[in-house]
Design an enzyme around this catalytic site. Sequence first.
Site, short mmCIF file in Angstrom:
data_model
loop_
_atom_site.label_atom_id
_atom_site.label_comp_id
_atom_site.label_asym_id
_atom_site.label_seq_id
_atom_site.Cartn_x
_atom_site.Cartn_y
_atom_site.Cartn_z
N SER A 33 0.69 -1.27 -0.07
CA SER A 33 0.09 0.12 0.07
C SER A 33 0.82 1.29 0.05
O SER A 33 0.39 2.37 -0.75
CB SER A 33 -0.81 0.03 1.10
OG SER A 33 -0.33 -0.36 2.14
N ASP A 237 -4.20 6.16 10.93
CA ASP A 237 -4.45 4.66 10.96
C ASP A 237 -2.98 4.21 11.43
O ASP A 237 -2.97 2.92 11.73
CB ASP A 237 -4.55 4.10 9.55
CG ASP A 237 -3.80 4.43 8.38
OD1 ASP A 237 -2.43 4.83 8.67
OD2 ASP A 237 -4.01 4.06 7.01
N HIS A 240 -0.20 4.23 7.04
CA HIS A 240 0.24 4.69 5.78
C HIS A 240 0.86 5.99 5.99
O HIS A 240 0.32 6.97 6.85
CB HIS A 240 -1.19 4.88 5.14
CG HIS A 240 -1.69 3.43 4.93
ND1 HIS A 240 -2.72 2.84 5.25
CD2 HIS A 240 -0.94 2.52 4.30
CE1 HIS A 240 -2.90 1.87 4.77
NE2 HIS A 240 -1.87 1.19 4.18
#
Length: 304
Positions: A33, A237, A240
Amino acid sequence: MFAWLLCLILVSEAWPVKCQYQQQQLIILAGQSNMAGRGGVTNDTRTNKLTWDGIVPPQCQPNPSILRLTAKLKWVLAHEPLHADIDVNKTNGVGPGLPFANAVLTKVPNFGVIGLVPCAIGGTNISQWRKGSSLYEQMIQRAQVALRGGGTIRAVLWYQGESDTVNLEDAKLYKERSDMFFTDLRSDLQSPLLPIIRVALASGEGPFIEIVRKAQLSSDLPNVRCVDAMGLPLEPDGLHLTTPAQVRLGEMMADAFLQSIPSSIKTTSHSHSHSPPKFPHFISYFLILPLLTHLFWMILTFRY
Ligand SMILES: *[C@@H]1O[C@H](CO)[C@@H](O)[C@H](O)[C@H]1NC(C)=O
Ligand SMILES: *[C@@H]1O[C@H](CO)[C@@H](O)[C@H](O)[C@H]1NC(C)=O
Ligand SMILES: *[C@@H]1O[C@H](CO)[C@@H](O)[C@H](O)[C@H]1NC(C)=O
């Protein structure tokens, strides 16, 4: 008949102008990601859905010298989010690819046209990238399509490992698995010393981050450089990189990349001259077209 032949010769002379991507400097982007890009992606508290804020800082703006290979294998002007049509099941945001490319062009203005080949998929572990897996084979296939334009693969940017921090066993095997992955990749791309710029984790999905980081920071394969993302700001989060963090990371990767390539590449891009030679081509194109039209007209009026 003679005139037709002449036309053909003239047309074939003008033809190379169509192959404008011949000199592309190809960069493969792969991993999970944080390579795909989640900068600016947050949980919308009203809808409970992940959304991208759409903020594109100057370092991530499109540049006519930065192209991107789409999922449908077409070259287009690159813009954020670079992985929107690749990592299709996720909400994509800003990643390191565009700030990397913009930084390289700022530091080496005659570097040439950069062709980015995005391949990263969120949530993937290193085992899913093993040679023979669908992710691996798709990446090789995309690289081969990218090469058809006549360019050269200059580097692989690799940011992955968050998913390998969950189990101790996977974390311990990370070094061996990633070394194998890099070796296979270089072998299949027929570039045994292809520069690989990898990132040491800033975060992880599990507790064994330090074991994976140690593997990343201590690779002994030649021409593998590691850029440390630890400490860069994270989204709420905790996993990220934010948009400013991705900008910084892209610049750090550009510095590592420019150090990893022989200075001859930087200077030969002078003699190969990526943008200047287009000029004569263009001029001849515009000279030849009216000439051809004129020739045609002369032939026609001569006969009738
Ligand atoms: C967004 O946050 C809410 C509340 O914290 C949570 O229940 C939900 O699963 C989150 N959604 C996503 C897509 O992360
Ligand atoms: C997206 O989800 C579909 C359906 O689950 C799946 O078949 C596909 O492989 C996924 N694609 C990617 C890139 O994750
Ligand atoms: C990697 O991820 C896949 C798909 O989520 C899973 O099936 C597999 O067990 C994982 N492998 C390892 C070694 O963690």
